[in-house]
Scaffold this active site. Structure first.
Site, short mmCIF file in Angstrom:
data_model
loop_
_atom_site.label_atom_id
_atom_site.label_comp_id
_atom_site.label_asym_id
_atom_site.label_seq_id
_atom_site.Cartn_x
_atom_site.Cartn_y
_atom_site.Cartn_z
N LYS A 22 0.85 -1.20 0.00
CA LYS A 22 0.00 0.00 0.00
C LYS A 22 0.88 1.26 0.00
CE LYS A 22 -1.46 1.55 4.09
NZ LYS A 22 -1.18 2.94 4.50
N ASN A 23 1.93 1.26 0.83
CA ASN A 23 2.72 2.48 0.98
C ASN A 23 3.70 2.72 -0.16
OD1 ASN A 23 1.31 3.06 3.24
ND2 ASN A 23 2.91 2.48 4.70
N ARG A 97 -4.09 10.81 4.72
CA ARG A 97 -3.00 11.77 4.76
C ARG A 97 -2.08 11.68 3.54
NH1 ARG A 97 -1.35 14.27 9.03
NH2 ARG A 97 0.70 14.17 8.07
N CYS A 121 -3.86 12.94 13.27
CA CYS A 121 -4.55 11.67 13.13
C CYS A 121 -4.29 10.85 14.37
CB CYS A 121 -4.10 10.93 11.88
SG CYS A 121 -2.48 10.22 12.03
N ARG A 126 1.62 14.74 13.13
CA ARG A 126 2.06 14.52 11.76
C ARG A 126 2.01 15.76 10.87
NH1 ARG A 126 -0.37 8.97 9.60
NH2 ARG A 126 1.43 9.07 8.23
N PRO A 127 2.87 16.74 11.15
CA PRO A 127 2.91 17.94 10.29
C PRO A 127 3.51 17.62 8.92
CG PRO A 127 4.65 18.03 11.94
CD PRO A 127 3.86 16.78 12.23
N VAL A 128 3.42 18.60 7.98
CA VAL A 128 4.03 18.42 6.64
C VAL A 128 5.04 19.54 6.37
CG1 VAL A 128 2.18 17.06 5.60
CG2 VAL A 128 2.05 19.56 5.54
N ASP A 129 5.54 20.17 7.45
CA ASP A 129 6.46 21.30 7.28
C ASP A 129 7.72 20.95 6.47
OD1 ASP A 129 6.86 19.66 9.64
OD2 ASP A 129 8.52 20.97 10.18
N ASP A 311 5.51 0.70 11.71
CA ASP A 311 4.29 0.03 11.25
C ASP A 311 4.20 -1.43 11.71
OD1 ASP A 311 3.56 2.38 10.06
OD2 ASP A 311 4.05 1.77 8.01
N ILE A 333 9.22 7.13 16.32
CA ILE A 333 8.79 7.87 15.12
C ILE A 333 7.55 8.73 15.41
CG2 ILE A 333 8.14 7.70 12.68
CD1 ILE A 333 10.85 6.48 13.05
N ARG A 403 -8.47 -0.46 5.10
CA ARG A 403 -7.67 0.56 4.42
C ARG A 403 -6.37 -0.04 3.89
NH1 ARG A 403 -7.01 6.21 7.32
NH2 ARG A 403 -5.83 6.41 5.40
C1 EPZ Z 1 4.79 6.95 6.06
O1 EPZ Z 1 4.09 8.04 6.62
C2 EPZ Z 1 3.82 5.80 6.00
N1 EPZ Z 1 2.70 6.16 5.16
C3 EPZ Z 1 3.36 5.44 7.40
O2 EPZ Z 1 2.54 4.28 7.28
C4 EPZ Z 1 4.59 5.09 8.25
O3 EPZ Z 1 4.19 4.84 9.58
C5 EPZ Z 1 5.59 6.25 8.22
O4 EPZ Z 1 5.93 6.59 6.84
C6 EPZ Z 1 6.90 5.95 8.94
O5 EPZ Z 1 7.50 4.82 8.39
C7 EPZ Z 1 2.79 6.02 3.83
O6 EPZ Z 1 3.81 5.61 3.30
C8 EPZ Z 1 1.60 6.37 3.02
P1 EPZ Z 1 7.08 10.33 7.86
P2 EPZ Z 1 4.68 9.51 6.53
O7 EPZ Z 1 6.97 11.59 7.10
O8 EPZ Z 1 5.38 9.68 5.24
C9 EPZ Z 1 7.45 13.69 11.28
C10 EPZ Z 1 0.72 2.82 7.91
O9 EPZ Z 1 0.22 2.29 8.92
N2 EPZ Z 1 7.29 14.69 10.22
O10 EPZ Z 1 8.24 9.43 7.58
O11 EPZ Z 1 3.58 10.45 6.88
C11 EPZ Z 1 6.20 12.87 11.49
O12 EPZ Z 1 5.25 13.54 12.30
C12 EPZ Z 1 1.36 4.16 8.04
O13 EPZ Z 1 0.71 2.31 6.78
C13 EPZ Z 1 7.38 16.03 10.50
O14 EPZ Z 1 7.60 16.43 11.66
O15 EPZ Z 1 5.73 9.48 7.72
C14 EPZ Z 1 6.76 11.62 12.12
O16 EPZ Z 1 6.97 11.84 13.48
C15 EPZ Z 1 0.79 5.13 8.95
N3 EPZ Z 1 7.22 16.95 9.50
C16 EPZ Z 1 8.10 11.44 11.40
O17 EPZ Z 1 8.41 12.74 10.87
C17 EPZ Z 1 7.00 16.55 8.19
O18 EPZ Z 1 6.87 17.42 7.32
C18 EPZ Z 1 8.13 10.44 10.27
O19 EPZ Z 1 7.03 10.66 9.41
C19 EPZ Z 1 6.92 15.19 7.90
C20 EPZ Z 1 7.07 14.27 8.93
#
Ligand code: EPZ
Length: 426
Positions: A22-23, A97, A121, A126-129, A311, A333, A403
């Site tokens: 999925k990811n 997301r 969530c 989970r910000p996107v900054d 995960d 994480i 999902r």
């Molecule tokens: C991906 O999410 C996966 N989703 C998640 O899968 C997975 O848990 C996660 O990576 C970590 O491996 C998909 O691939 C669709 P990150 P993502 O950006 O990309 C922080 C599942 O169950 N962060 O690597 O959203 C964030 O809050 C799931 O399938 C910021 O602070 O994860 C987290 O603490 C849920 N600012 C850390 O980084 C940002 O702009 C890692 O998040 C982006 C992230």
């Protein structure tokens, strides 16, 4: 809302076909927006998130042709001859997301995008900054207004040195896609190394992107003026495979996971071996069975790939709740990814959470109970606990499982589990 009933106590025996990841599939779908040509994706998992992402793409102007699919998965071609809308609306983004992954492709191809901010969530804020700062480094102007990200790059994105302040899977994917069509070279430092990112990069390369360093923390992308079509098969889902491996291990069964390689599961295989379960390569997949008697407690800490995946943390905790001895499980994480703890405790688990760590003291038996799924992987941990609990467990809010796990009941029932979906009367 559908529920799932599981009667515990049957060891799983048989073979399980592992679906496409999925990811990996979600970013691959958004990558189809980068080109006017057709991208065919095979081995897409047939799960709710893929349908949601397809709906989002259609709303941006994609046309989808479904090909005849094998027993599991989907095979479909995506063509976005013209982007008809550069807006990703709140209604779709709030449900998933990963929708934010349209941002990079839309800005790169059209020079502008308006994408709803995803919001928090169940597993954290989970910000996107990091995605936004990186796009700014590449020349985009970004404003946040009324819950939306407005990004513009009227003269196109420019290659740049992007240093991610922390490892982010989604930000690495967004910038990899954006850089493929940027003007000049982008060097991405402190990139995520997950196999799903490598899979995305391989597909982009088939589309004509010039990328080096996939799977390492420095990825170099030479932007090209346009990308073409491709035919790509989605990599196997290592989290689905790990989840079923733990289902086999916790139930003391013997299962072959078809279509997945050991390299995808390194740290999970290591932790399982320490806990008393062997995962060994065999013809066409991986065989899972215990390597002695009881499960034993091991400590794990989640980390970006190649570390132990967040995960898989909930599923590991379910397994540790019936191991001999204690296990310290540390989540590094996400700040709020222990929502499964109270539900596992309702089934008799002995778990104490202190900040980002959970101390799990193994118990002899769990007992079936009505429990509530809170997110995708938390739900899977409840399925694992239910497989060995005494009596029946009823899992509510099964839409979380739908999902990300394709035909979960069929796959487990095929190995002898006593599992059924209780459908909500129409
Ligand atoms: C991906 O999410 C996966 N989703 C998640 O899968 C997975 O848990 C996660 O990576 C970590 O491996 C998909 O691939 C669709 P990150 P993502 O950006 O990309 C922080 C599942 O169950 N962060 O690597 O959203 C964030 O809050 C799931 O399938 C910021 O602070 O994860 C987290 O603490 C849920 N600012 C850390 O980084 C940002 O702009 C890692 O998040 C982006 C992230």
């Amino acid at each position: 809302m559908d529920r799932i009933r599981i009667g515990g106590g049957t060891p799983l025996n048989g073979r399980i076909r592992i679906s496409g990841a999925k990811n990996a599939a979600l970013p691959l779908l958004t990558a189809t927006l980068l080109t006017a040509k057709t991208v065919r994706l095979r081995n897409l998992p047939n799960v709710a998130d893929i349908k949601l992402m397809t709906a989002l793409l259609e709303q941006h102007g994609s046309e989808v042709e479904h090909h005849e699919s094998p027993e599991y998965g989907l095979d479909a071609s995506y063509t976005t001859a013209k982007i008809t809308s550069t807006t990703a609306p709140y209604d779709l983004v709030r449900k998933m997301r990963a929708s934010v992954l349209v941002l990079g492709p839309l800005v790169a191809r059209e020079g502008n995008a308006t994408v709803s901010l995803p919001g928090g969530c169940a597993i954290g804020t989970r910000p996107v900054d990091i995605h936004l700062t990186a796009l700014e480094t590449m020349g985009a102007k970004i404003e946040l207004e009324e819950g939306y990200i407005h990004a513009v790059a009227p003269d196109g994105l420019k290659g740049a040195e992007v240093v991610f302040p922390m490892v982010s899977v989604g930000a690495t994917e967004n910038i990899l896609m954006a850089a493929a069509l940027a003007d000049g070279e982008t060097v991405m430092r402190n990139s995520a190394k997950e196999p799903e990112i490598v899979d995305l990069g391989e597909c982009l390369k088939k589309m004509g992107a010039k990328i080096e360093g996939l799977g390492s923390d420095t990825i170099r992308v030479q932007g090209v003026a346009e990308l073409g079509g491709a035919d790509h098969t989605v990599v196997a889902d290592r989290i689905e495979a790990g989840s079923f491996a733990m289902a086999a291990g916790i139930s003391d069964g013997d299962v072959v996971l078809e279509g997945v390689d050991a390299e995808l599961l390194g740290s999970v295989i290591d932790a399982m071996a320490e806990a008393g379960i062997d995962v060994t390569p065999v013809e066409g997949g991986l065989q899972v069975r215990r390597n002695g008697g009881a499960l034993v407690g091991v400590d794990v800490m989640t980390d970006p790939f190649p570390g132990f995946p967040t995960d898989m943390q909930a599923q590991m905790m379910a397994m540790m709740s019936v191991a001999k001895g204690a296990s310290m499980i540390t989540e590094s994480i996400f700040e709020n990814r222990f929502m499964h703890v109270p539900e596992l405790m309702r089934m008799g688990a002995n778990i104490n959470v202190h900040g980002g760590s959970a101390m799990v003291r193994g118990v002899d038996t769990l007992t079936g109970a009505p429990v509530m799924a809170t997110d995708l992987r938390a739900s899977m941990s409840l399925v694992l606990a239910a497989l060995i609990a005494e009596g029946d467990t009823i899992i509510d809010r099964v839409y979380h499982l739908d999902r990300g796990y394709e035909r979960l009941e069929d796959k487990l029932a095929g190995c002898g589990a006593d599992i059924e979906r209780l459908r909500e009367p129409a």
